[in-house]
Design a protein around this motif. Structure first.
Motif, mmCIF file in Angstrom:
data_model
loop_
_atom_site.group_PDB
_atom_site.id
_atom_site.type_symbol
_atom_site.label_atom_id
_atom_site.label_comp_id
_atom_site.label_asym_id
_atom_site.label_seq_id
_atom_site.Cartn_x
_atom_site.Cartn_y
_atom_site.Cartn_z
ATOM 1 N N UNK A 138 0.872 -1.175 0.000
ATOM 2 C CA UNK A 138 0.000 0.000 0.000
ATOM 3 C C UNK A 138 0.907 1.221 0.000
ATOM 4 N N UNK A 139 0.750 2.085 -1.003
ATOM 5 C CA UNK A 139 1.702 3.169 -1.235
ATOM 6 C C UNK A 139 0.956 4.479 -1.457
ATOM 7 N N UNK A 140 1.436 5.549 -0.805
ATOM 8 C CA UNK A 140 0.853 6.878 -1.001
ATOM 9 C C UNK A 140 1.941 7.929 -0.882
ATOM 10 N N UNK A 141 1.939 8.874 -1.818
ATOM 11 C CA UNK A 141 2.940 9.941 -1.837
ATOM 12 C C UNK A 141 2.244 11.277 -1.599
ATOM 13 N N UNK A 142 2.801 12.075 -0.695
ATOM 14 C CA UNK A 142 2.225 13.377 -0.398
ATOM 15 C C UNK A 142 3.343 14.379 -0.135
ATOM 16 N N UNK A 143 2.982 15.646 -0.035
ATOM 17 C CA UNK A 143 3.942 16.691 0.351
ATOM 18 C C UNK A 143 3.548 17.190 1.734
ATOM 19 N N UNK A 144 4.572 17.486 2.529
ATOM 20 C CA UNK A 144 4.328 17.806 3.934
ATOM 21 C C UNK A 144 5.271 18.908 4.368
ATOM 22 N N UNK A 145 4.742 19.848 5.134
ATOM 23 C CA UNK A 145 5.575 20.904 5.708
ATOM 24 C C UNK A 145 5.743 20.654 7.193
ATOM 25 N N UNK A 222 25.684 7.968 22.625
ATOM 26 C CA UNK A 222 24.685 8.118 21.561
ATOM 27 C C UNK A 222 24.914 9.409 20.789
ATOM 28 N N UNK A 223 24.453 9.439 19.540
ATOM 29 C CA UNK A 223 24.608 10.602 18.669
ATOM 30 C C UNK A 223 23.256 11.276 18.457
ATOM 31 N N UNK A 224 23.284 12.598 18.321
ATOM 32 C CA UNK A 224 22.065 13.355 18.066
ATOM 33 C C UNK A 224 21.821 13.515 16.576
ATOM 34 N N UNK A 225 20.550 13.655 16.222
ATOM 35 C CA UNK A 225 20.154 13.909 14.840
ATOM 36 C C UNK A 225 18.917 14.789 14.867
ATOM 37 N N UNK A 226 18.818 15.712 13.906
ATOM 38 C CA UNK A 226 17.672 16.616 13.840
ATOM 39 C C UNK A 226 17.079 16.598 12.442
ATOM 40 N N UNK A 227 15.746 16.482 12.371
ATOM 41 C CA UNK A 227 15.043 16.733 11.108
ATOM 42 C C UNK A 227 14.604 18.188 11.142
ATOM 43 N N UNK A 228 15.168 18.983 10.271
ATOM 44 C CA UNK A 228 14.880 20.417 10.276
ATOM 45 C C UNK A 228 13.466 20.697 9.762
ATOM 46 N N UNK A 229 12.904 21.812 10.228
ATOM 47 C CA UNK A 229 11.611 22.240 9.691
ATOM 48 C C UNK A 229 11.792 22.571 8.209
ATOM 49 N N UNK A 230 10.725 22.389 7.451
ATOM 50 C CA UNK A 230 10.793 22.639 6.016
ATOM 51 C C UNK A 230 9.823 21.754 5.263
ATOM 52 N N UNK A 231 9.976 21.726 3.922
ATOM 53 C CA UNK A 231 9.064 20.967 3.066
ATOM 54 C C UNK A 231 9.681 19.610 2.702
ATOM 55 N N UNK A 232 8.830 18.584 2.693
ATOM 56 C CA UNK A 232 9.281 17.220 2.433
ATOM 57 C C UNK A 232 8.322 16.498 1.491
ATOM 58 N N UNK A 233 8.867 15.594 0.688
ATOM 59 C CA UNK A 233 8.066 14.579 0.020
ATOM 60 C C UNK A 233 8.016 13.400 0.976
ATOM 61 N N UNK A 234 6.822 12.937 1.279
ATOM 62 C CA UNK A 234 6.663 11.812 2.206
ATOM 63 C C UNK A 234 5.965 10.669 1.477
ATOM 64 N N UNK A 235 6.643 9.540 1.434
ATOM 65 C CA UNK A 235 6.060 8.338 0.853
ATOM 66 C C UNK A 235 5.669 7.404 1.998
ATOM 67 N N UNK A 236 4.371 7.191 2.176
ATOM 68 C CA UNK A 236 3.879 6.289 3.214
ATOM 69 C C UNK A 236 3.612 4.933 2.568
#
Length: 294
Positions: A138-145, A222-236
């Motif tokens: 089951x596949x769906x592609x969307x844009x997300x901010x 442990x190492x830190x990681x950040x997902x920055x705010x912004x626009x993304x293509x999201x494939x669910x």
């Protein structure tokens, strides 16, 4: 009928008849092509010869049986799938997976198999925000901010992937899950994340496995990681089970998203993040986030 539809019919037939005799002439007839042109087209679309593909799909099916079936002996199983001798089967299995069938049965690690390709996905550009079901996916592609950053704490390893060998990532995930009960600032309903970077010519890469936290947490080891705010293509996407999700399905989705983004002519940052929703107990779904270049 499109050329890819002919080969998709053939791979479907192969999948249903792995424990039967399979001949080139039969496969060519299903594709409605001469044996010569069928083999040429199959190699072009699947990247393997028909009989090489059949052998590797049989080995994948046998690996499933070895993991689930503890009673039948190896000879019985390999004869069932057309290997004439135990020696031939063992040699083929070790060439494909770098371990013997006996070693795998004693310790069924995660293997990277040659999978049944979803050829339709290679030639179909899906519309956004419309779920599609194809070959059990089951596949769906969307844009997300993303309005606010997401923070993660986790582990980083250098890995090497030469499919279809043993998955080198299981160990880092197991270690992370062992550490999670003692972590502070953990978001129980948050995401887990996997990120591959620095892919080299020989599939050498760096992999990060992390879990979402309320803020950039300072945790020893442990190492830190950040997902920055912004626009993304999201494939669910979803699969039948977690093992299929993180092996066959994710491989197909990565290949598809590369084609989809190219066809859509979207400028993206070359980075893909695999996000797992920890609130879903079945763990058979994932989101692939790709940042859009602004």
């Amino acid at each position: 009928m499109e050329s890819w539809e002919c080969i998709e019919k053939v791979t479907g037939y192969i999948e249903e008849n792995l424990n039967q005799g399979i001949r080139i002439e039969t496969l060519a007839e299903i594709a409605n092509l001469s044996p010569f042109y069928f083999q040429k087209l199959f190699k072009r679309l699947v990247n393997k010869t028909p009989m090489e593909y059949v052998k590797l799909r049989r080995l994948a099916r046998i690996a499933e049986e070895l993991k689930e079936n503890s009673t039948d002996n190896l000879l019985t199983i390999c004869l069932k799938y057309g290997f004439e001798t135990h020696e031939t089967f063992s040699r083929s299995f070790k060439e494909a997976y770098k371990i013997t069938p006996s070693e795998y049965r004693a310790n069924p690690v995660v293997l990277h198999h040659v999978i049944q390709p979803d050829i339709k996905l290679q030639y179909t550009v899906l519309d956004e925000d419309i779920p599609v079901v194809t070959n059990g996916i089951v596949l769906e592609i969307t844009r997300f901010t993303l309005e606010s950053p997401k923070y993660f704490a986790g582990l980083t390893i250098d890995a090497k992937m030469e499919a279809p060998e043993v998955d080198p990532l299981s160990e880092v995930w197991n270690k992370l899950h062992e550490m999670m009960p003692n972590m502070k600032n953990l978001i129980p309903e948050g995401y887990e994340i996997g990120i591959s970077t620095n892919m080299g010519n020989k599939n050498q890469f760096t992999y990060y496995a992390g879990v979402e936290t309320t803020e950039p947490a300072v945790i020893e080891g442990m190492d830190n990681c950040t997902i920055d705010s912004g626009k993304y293509i999201v494939c669910k996407f979803e699969a039948e089970d977690f093992n299929t999700l993180v092996t066959d399905t994710i491989y197909k989705v990565y290949n598809y998203m590369h084609m989809w983004i190219t066809k859509k002519e979207i400028s993206v940052i070359p980075k893909a993040m695999e996000l797992y929703d920890m609130t879903k107990p079945e763990r058979n779904s994932m989101e692939l986030w790709i940042p859009i270049e602004e």
